[in-house]
Design a protein around this motif. Structure first.
Motif, PDB file in Angstrom:
ATOM      1  N   ARG A 192       0.521  -0.963  -0.060  1.00  0.00           N
ATOM      2  CA  ARG A 192      -0.354   0.120  -0.112  1.00  0.00           C
ATOM      3  C   ARG A 192       0.549   1.448  -0.231  1.00  0.00           C
ATOM      4  O   ARG A 192       1.805   1.814   0.566  1.00  0.00           O
ATOM      5  CB  ARG A 192      -1.046  -0.053   1.138  1.00  0.00           C
ATOM      6  CG  ARG A 192      -2.726  -0.262   1.598  1.00  0.00           C
ATOM      7  CD  ARG A 192      -3.357  -0.070   2.060  1.00  0.00           C
ATOM      8  NE  ARG A 192      -2.985   0.457   3.547  1.00  0.00           N
ATOM      9  CZ  ARG A 192      -3.677   0.397   3.967  1.00  0.00           C
ATOM     10  NH1 ARG A 192      -4.562   0.939   3.163  1.00  0.00           N
ATOM     11  NH2 ARG A 192      -2.976   0.511   4.873  1.00  0.00           N
ATOM     12  N   VAL A 238       4.533   5.417   7.566  1.00  0.00           N
ATOM     13  CA  VAL A 238       3.591   4.749   7.127  1.00  0.00           C
ATOM     14  C   VAL A 238       2.820   5.300   8.241  1.00  0.00           C
ATOM     15  O   VAL A 238       1.623   5.719   8.040  1.00  0.00           O
ATOM     16  CB  VAL A 238       4.026   3.078   7.124  1.00  0.00           C
ATOM     17  CG1 VAL A 238       2.989   3.092   7.420  1.00  0.00           C
ATOM     18  CG2 VAL A 238       4.910   2.653   5.524  1.00  0.00           C
ATOM     19  N   ASN A 295       5.441 -10.518   7.291  1.00  0.00           N
ATOM     20  CA  ASN A 295       5.021  -9.245   6.477  1.00  0.00           C
ATOM     21  C   ASN A 295       4.357  -8.820   8.138  1.00  0.00           C
ATOM     22  O   ASN A 295       3.897  -9.237   8.943  1.00  0.00           O
ATOM     23  CB  ASN A 295       2.920  -9.121   6.085  1.00  0.00           C
ATOM     24  CG  ASN A 295       4.355 -10.121   4.455  1.00  0.00           C
ATOM     25  OD1 ASN A 295       4.887 -10.230   3.933  1.00  0.00           O
ATOM     26  ND2 ASN A 295       3.229 -11.094   4.436  1.00  0.00           N
ATOM     27  N   TYR A 296       4.556  -7.617   8.255  1.00  0.00           N
ATOM     28  CA  TYR A 296       3.758  -6.888   9.275  1.00  0.00           C
ATOM     29  C   TYR A 296       3.661  -5.238   8.657  1.00  0.00           C
ATOM     30  O   TYR A 296       4.020  -4.523   7.512  1.00  0.00           O
ATOM     31  CB  TYR A 296       5.252  -6.079  10.281  1.00  0.00           C
ATOM     32  CG  TYR A 296       6.214  -5.092   9.806  1.00  0.00           C
ATOM     33  CD1 TYR A 296       6.929  -5.826   9.074  1.00  0.00           C
ATOM     34  CD2 TYR A 296       6.008  -3.825  10.569  1.00  0.00           C
ATOM     35  CE1 TYR A 296       8.088  -4.579   8.829  1.00  0.00           C
ATOM     36  CE2 TYR A 296       7.173  -3.234   9.522  1.00  0.00           C
ATOM     37  CZ  TYR A 296       8.083  -2.979   8.823  1.00  0.00           C
ATOM     38  OH  TYR A 296       9.239  -2.693   8.558  1.00  0.00           O
ATOM     39  N   SER A 297       2.899  -4.558   9.577  1.00  0.00           N
ATOM     40  CA  SER A 297       2.196  -3.106   9.223  1.00  0.00           C
ATOM     41  C   SER A 297       2.209  -2.237   9.999  1.00  0.00           C
ATOM     42  O   SER A 297       2.444  -2.433  11.211  1.00  0.00           O
ATOM     43  CB  SER A 297      -0.270  -3.676   9.243  1.00  0.00           C
ATOM     44  OG  SER A 297      -0.186  -2.165   8.759  1.00  0.00           O
ATOM     45  N   SER A 298       2.631  -1.419   9.739  1.00  0.00           N
ATOM     46  CA  SER A 298       3.474  -0.295  10.174  1.00  0.00           C
ATOM     47  C   SER A 298       2.176   0.497  10.981  1.00  0.00           C
ATOM     48  O   SER A 298       2.200   1.224  12.330  1.00  0.00           O
ATOM     49  CB  SER A 298       4.360   0.822   9.864  1.00  0.00           C
ATOM     50  OG  SER A 298       5.304   0.345   9.569  1.00  0.00           O
ATOM     51  N   THR A 299       1.166   0.629   9.874  1.00  0.00           N
ATOM     52  CA  THR A 299      -0.084   1.274  10.735  1.00  0.00           C
ATOM     53  C   THR A 299      -0.509   0.558  11.874  1.00  0.00           C
ATOM     54  O   THR A 299      -1.284   1.471  13.337  1.00  0.00           O
ATOM     55  CB  THR A 299      -0.866   1.411  10.069  1.00  0.00           C
ATOM     56  OG1 THR A 299      -1.526   0.437   9.340  1.00  0.00           O
ATOM     57  CG2 THR A 299      -0.940   2.740   8.721  1.00  0.00           C
TER      58      THR A 299
END
Lengths: 190, 932
Positions: free
Chosen positions: B598, B687, B755-759
């Motif tokens: 994204r 992010v 995988n990781y999401s900073s949000t």
């Protein structure tokens, strides 16, 4: 100048040379033996005289005795690698932990010896193995393998010291992957 | 297993040397530039009045003053004047027979030794300088020693004044202040008077020329009068010329439409008016006057008219006695642009005309051509189909009888090159256009990139198919065999002599990358990094008005192309090997690798950062009150990292905090607010907008540059701390490194998640920092980049004060250096030394070694195809480039490899084998026959 001293006694070697107490007849007719030469026949005769026992001809050992002997010999063979261990250990300790051609070759030999020995175990003990001592031979072989394993362990210890064994986290770091973020941010110059 | 081993090997080599002696001057290149010379401040002058040898002096648009040897174009000396702004007027004058040149810029009048450029004196004036002249007095008694200088200064709206400065010391002899607030324009000196020309603004907004004549000895006003009628001059731009220091200085101006030319001989009130011929309906775009600059030369001058497609000139004579101006003759109209130069020999005046294809000289007295030289080539490269035009020229003529025996002309060309024509042949050229570089980037030629991709494909596929691929590639290459065989002897010779200049296509190491530079005046040019003395192409890419900024940004998204984004337009693509513009079919996505991630886009406005996701606002950062944003550096998009952890001495791992979405943001207190100057350095997750690390420094000298850098998992910044009661002024370099955890073998809270999401969750890094006191200010930081990031890093720092670029090994700055104790054995194995707060720049770190590289502003790096090497290119005023191997060249043979010795050894062994072979055979046979 009144009185002359009596002449000194002749030294021992002169006596030895001149003594003809055991006149031996020379082996080859006319030529006499050199002075001081004691012929072997004279010696043996002396010994035989002192032991006063006649040599009996060697008799063949019995199969039992033969087995014992062979077993003994086999044990000697089996334990030989263990006897080399201290020397090897000193050598390894001396050669240092740095990666150099010398230490690498020593370590290589250290590994090669036990492994080839274990692989050739049958041929090593073939001569000493009989139908009757087979069961005992198993123990001997086990001891042989054990000793070689000890030598291998020494090699492993050395390799570990040199840092060649992948035992730490850093050795597996290349297989760990970085995390992938699900988002990607881009700077847009305004 | 290969990568960690290799990285361990590179770690073991502590890089102590940056430049080897045998590589200096071979792998690096440097253009010592001046910038585009200005016509009014460029001249030939004898530095030593006793000898006839002259140098070319110039004060360029970049504010560099220097002397150039006309024989080979080498720089004799150079000085950077303060205030490197092209908008400011600057002046350079040399008195006849003087060994000083006098420069003026901003409010500084300075005299420099003409021979070696040493400062003789420097004087500051009250206002901004409007003009500087040398007083050439004819009364004899003043001629002894250095000639005095006259400076006219006046700020906008303030009182203007004229000062006379002593030529030897720079002391003010007298000052005359003008009444009123007329804008000072120019000063002009004849043998008896000093004339100051001011512009008087009338009520209607028009300008009138006001001439004030002063006595040169006392500085008293002699006379004053107004020229030009009420509504003639709308702006000062149409004043063509105010001739100075000639027997009869003139003022010439035209109306806005360039239809009439009005000339006044200064000192008389009479104005002569001439109609300008309008040739074939073309409007005259520019009128220039070329007049001799010597007080005892004939008072003749040339007026140069220019339309969009042609040019011509008229020569006028001035009657000194009655001040009458008459037209003597015309020079014919020629197509294209031309340049005229004026030279004098005794009292005679010669005009030299340079056109696209010819150089000709006429005497000012008659139109007979004294010498004519065809110019076949200027010896410079240009864009495809571009005609090179001369912009301005300066000549030195020697005349024997009625013919010109020798002529040397320095010409500034429209390509930005400054060349010397001896007769009609180009002798040397200086690529002065490079001095105005504002953006540059490395790009890989398409062939090289294709080659690299093939190698990559071979390396990554399975062995069998890789072998097949390689075989087919080699078979395909067989067709080049005859050509190779023909060139083979030459290549061998070149290889031995070290003179190999292999072409771009056969560059297996990636050293021959193409550097494209965009310049301030809208041109773009390309250099070959492996063979930088040749400019590949040079073309106009943006049509800019004068002084218009275009802020170009260059990027090379794929092989063989460069994309230029600017205020003039975005997405223009050019072929880097010939400069051809490529037709854009698809809108080019600059960032390229979107993958499935994204996208968060963030921009910096004046006072805040704003990020959007799918055009919805994501986060907003505004600095604390009283603070403004100084700069923002995101982590580079292409920043390969070889290893995700740092291997400690005991072979445990400290995991790096690697996140591609990092940025280093600097805010500083706005200068108007408060006495305490602070700067805060934030590491942001771009992010989520989270602040991962922040540090504030107080008492910072905010006028000094703040250099910042973020790469991999570390950041560096440098600033100057102001002098305070407790500490002196000093420069500091701070380095910080981000780790997942400070506990070895711990990957932090996210462990090995793919995988990781900073949000959702932003784990905070553990940051280690060290501050070093450095000897001088750093204006820009950069870091070496290599193909896979295995090679250890070097921090590149531009040192403006010493004119150098320094490569600091990262290990010397490592934030893990132990503080207050000696390094343990494990730390020593990592190459860590005890922390020392003072970091001296080891002279061996200087990449520019002996060279003096002035005015550098930016530096870019690019990976070569081989892992060990990184290419460096720095620009500003000078241009400097080199290639560096921070961990030494472990994958390529260096220059110190003795090929002769190797071949000699092989040959000797071969000979030995042949000699010994029969002996050995005989011995073996003998042995067989011997009985034991």
């Amino acid at each position: 100048m009144a009185g002359q001293l009596p002449p000194p006694p002749p030294p021992q070697w002169v006596l030895d040379l001149t003594s003809t107490t055991t006149p031996s007849k020379p082996k080859s007719g006319s030529i006499p033996d050199p002075p001081g030469f004691t012929s072997t026949t004279a010696l043996t005769t002396k010994q035989s005289k002192s032991s006063s026992k006649a040599i009996t001809p060697r008799k063949q050992p019995s199969p039992d005795e033969m087995d014992t002997l062979k077993l003994k010999k086999a044990w000697e063979l089996a334990l030989a690698p263990a006897k080399q261990l201290p020397m090897n250990a000193i050598g390894m300790y001396m050669s240092g932990n740095s990666l150099q051609i010398f230490s690498i070759m020593m370590v290589f030999m250290l590994f090669k010896g036990p492994i080839t020995a274990v692989l050739n175990i049958q041929s090593t003990f073939q001569r000493l193995e009989t139908e009757t001592n087979r069961t005992q031979m198993l123990g001997v072989k086990a001891a042989f393998v054990g000793c070689n394993l000890l030598a291998l362990a020494l090699g492993l210890w050395k390799v570990n010291g040199m840092g060649l064994l992948p035992t730490t986290r850093s050795d597996w770091l290349a297989w760990e992957t970085a995390r992938e973020p699900l988002e990607r941010a881009y700077y847009v110059p305004s | 297993m290969l990568l960690p081993l290799l990285s361990a090997a590179t770690l073991l080599l502590t890089p102590s040397l940056a430049v080897f002696q045998d590589e200096a001057f071979h792998i690096d290149y440097h253009f010592a530039l001046l910038g585009a010379p200005k016509e009014s401040t460029t001249f030939f002058h004898q530095p030593n009045p006793a000898s006839k040898a002259s140098l070319i002096y110039t004060l360029s648009e970049e504010g560099a003053l220097g002397a150039v040897n006309p024989r080979d174009g080498s720089l004799v000396w150079r000085q950077l004047l303060q205030g490197q702004h092209q908008s400011n007027a600057s002046f350079l004058r040399a008195g006849e027979g003087q060994d000083l040149v006098v420069s003026g810029s901003l409010n500084q009048v300075a005299a420099w030794s003409a021979e070696d450029g040493r400062l003789a004196w420097r004087t500051a004036t009250d206002g901004v300088l409007r003009d500087v002249e040398i007083l050439e007095l004819s009364d004899g008694k003043e001629m002894v020693g250095a000639k005095d200088a006259v400076a006219l200064s006046g700020s906008h709206g303030a009182q203007s004044s004229v000062v006379r400065l002593d030529g030897a010391t720079g002391a003010v002899k007298w000052t005359y202040e003008f009444d009123g607030s007329d804008e000072a324009y120019q000063v002009s000196a004849s043998s008896t008077h000093i004339y100051a020309i001011l512009l008087h603004k009338t009520l209607l907004g028009y300008l009138r020329i006001r001439v004030v004549s002063l006595d040169p000895v006392t500085g008293k006003k002699i006379d004053e009068y107004m020229l030009s009628s009420e509504n003639e001059l709308a702006t000062a731009d149409t004043i063509v010329s105010v001739g100075a220091n000639s027997a009869s200085p003139i003022i010439a101006w035209t109306d806005a439409a360039h239809s009439t030319l009005k000339v006044n001989v200064v000192g008389s009130k009479a104005i002569s008016s001439f109609t300008i011929d309008q040739h074939a309906g073309e409007t005259v775009a520019r009128v220039q006057v070329h007049a001799p600059y010597h007080i005892n030369s004939l008072s003749h001058f040339l007026v140069h008219y220019e339309t969009a497609t042609s040019h011509w000139a008229d020569v006028f004579h001035v009657d000194v006695n009655n001040g009458k101006v008459t037209k003597a003759y015309s020079l014919p109209k020629l197509a294209g642009k031309g340049a005229f130069s004026t030279s004098t020999s005794d009292a005679n005046v010669y005009f030299t005309r340079i056109t696209r294809d010819e150089l000709s000289t006429v005497s000012s007295a008659s139109h007979g051509i004294l010498g004519r030289w065809p110019v076949t080539s200027f010896g410079v490269v240009s864009g495809i189909g571009e005609v090179i035009e001369p912009v301005h020229a300066v000549s030195e003529v020697s005349v024997k009888g009625d013919a010109v025996s020798a002529i040397r002309t320095v010409v500034l060309l429209s390509t930005g090159d400054w060349i010397l024509l001896r007769g009609g042949t180009a002798t040397w050229n200086r690529p002065e256009i490079l001095a105005s570089t504002v953006a540059a980037t490395f790009a890989m030629p398409a062939e090289v990139e294709a080659f690299a991709e093939r190698l990559q494909a071979e390396a990554s596929s399975n062995p069998v198919s890789a072998y097949v691929q390689r075989l087919t590639r080699h078979i395909a290459e067989l067709k080049d065999l005859p050509a190779l065989l023909v060139s083979f002897p030459q290549r061998v010779v070149n290889g031995f002599l070290g003179t190999s200049e292999d072409d771009l296509a056969s560059d297996n190491f990636g050293f021959h990358q193409i550097i494209t530079c965009a310049t301030r005046n809208g041109r773009m040019l390309a250099l070959d990094a492996g063979n930088p003395n040749r400019i590949l192409w040079n073309r106009q890419v943006a049509d800019l008005k004068k002084e218009q900024a275009w802020n170009p940004r260059l990027a090379s998204s794929k092989g063989g192309e460069v994309t230029i984004n600017s205020q003039a337009g975005t997405g223009f693509r050019y072929n880097i090997s010939n400069g051809e513009q490529l037709v854009s079919i698809l809108p080019v996505d600059v960032e390229g690798d979107a993958k499935a991630a994204r996208e968060v886009r963030f921009t910096m406005t004046d006072s805040a950062l704003d990020a959007t996701v799918d055009s919805k606002p994501a986060w907003h950062f505004s600095p604390a009150s009283g603070q403004t944003i100084h700069s923002l550096v995101p982590r580079p998009v292409n920043d390969p990292v070889a290893s995700i952890g740092k291997v400690l001495g005991d072979r445990r791992v400290l995991y790096k905090y690697l996140d591609p979405n990092l940025a280093l943001l600097v805010t500083k207190s706005s200068l108007t607010l408060g006495p305490s100057n602070t700067a805060t350095f934030y590491v942001l997750n771009t992010v989520s907008g989270a602040i991962l690390h922040a540090s504030t420094h107080n008492d910072i000298d905010l006028t000094s540059p703040i250099a910042t850098l973020i790469s991999e998992n570390w950041l560096a910044y440098s600033f100057t701390s102001a002098a305070s009661a407790t500490a002196p002024k000093g420069q500091q370099l701070v380095i910080g490194e981000l780790f997942e955890s400070l506990v070895p073998n711990d990957r932090g809270p996210l462990t090995g998640n793919q995988n990781y999401s900073s949000t959702i969750s932003t784990p905070e890094p553990y940051t280690l920092t060290h501050t070093y006191q450095i000897p001088e200010a750093i204006s820009k930081l950069a870091v070496t980049r290599t193909k896979q990031g295995i090679t250890s890093r070097q921090l590149l720092a531009l040192l403006p004060d010493s004119g150098a670029i320094v490569g600091i090994p990262y290990n010397a700055l490592n934030p893990r250096r132990p503080v207050g104790r000696d390094a343990t054995k494990d730390e020593q194995a990592e190459g860590l030394l005890r922390y020392n707060p003072v970091l001296e720049f080891d002279p061996k770190w200087l990449l520019s070694h002996q060279r003096e590289v002035l005015g550098l502003e930016e530096v870019v790096t690019s990976p070569a195809l081989i892992e060990s090497t990184s290419l460096v290119f720095a620009w500003g005023l000078d241009v400097f480039g080199t290639k560096i191997s921070p961990s030494f060249s472990f994958d390529i043979l260096g220059r110190d490899f003795n090929k002769f010795q190797m071949l000699g050894t092989v040959a000797a062994l071969g000979v030995l084998t042949f000699v010994v072979a029969p002996l050995v055979t005989r011995k073996q046979v003998d042995q067989r026959w011997k009985f034991l």
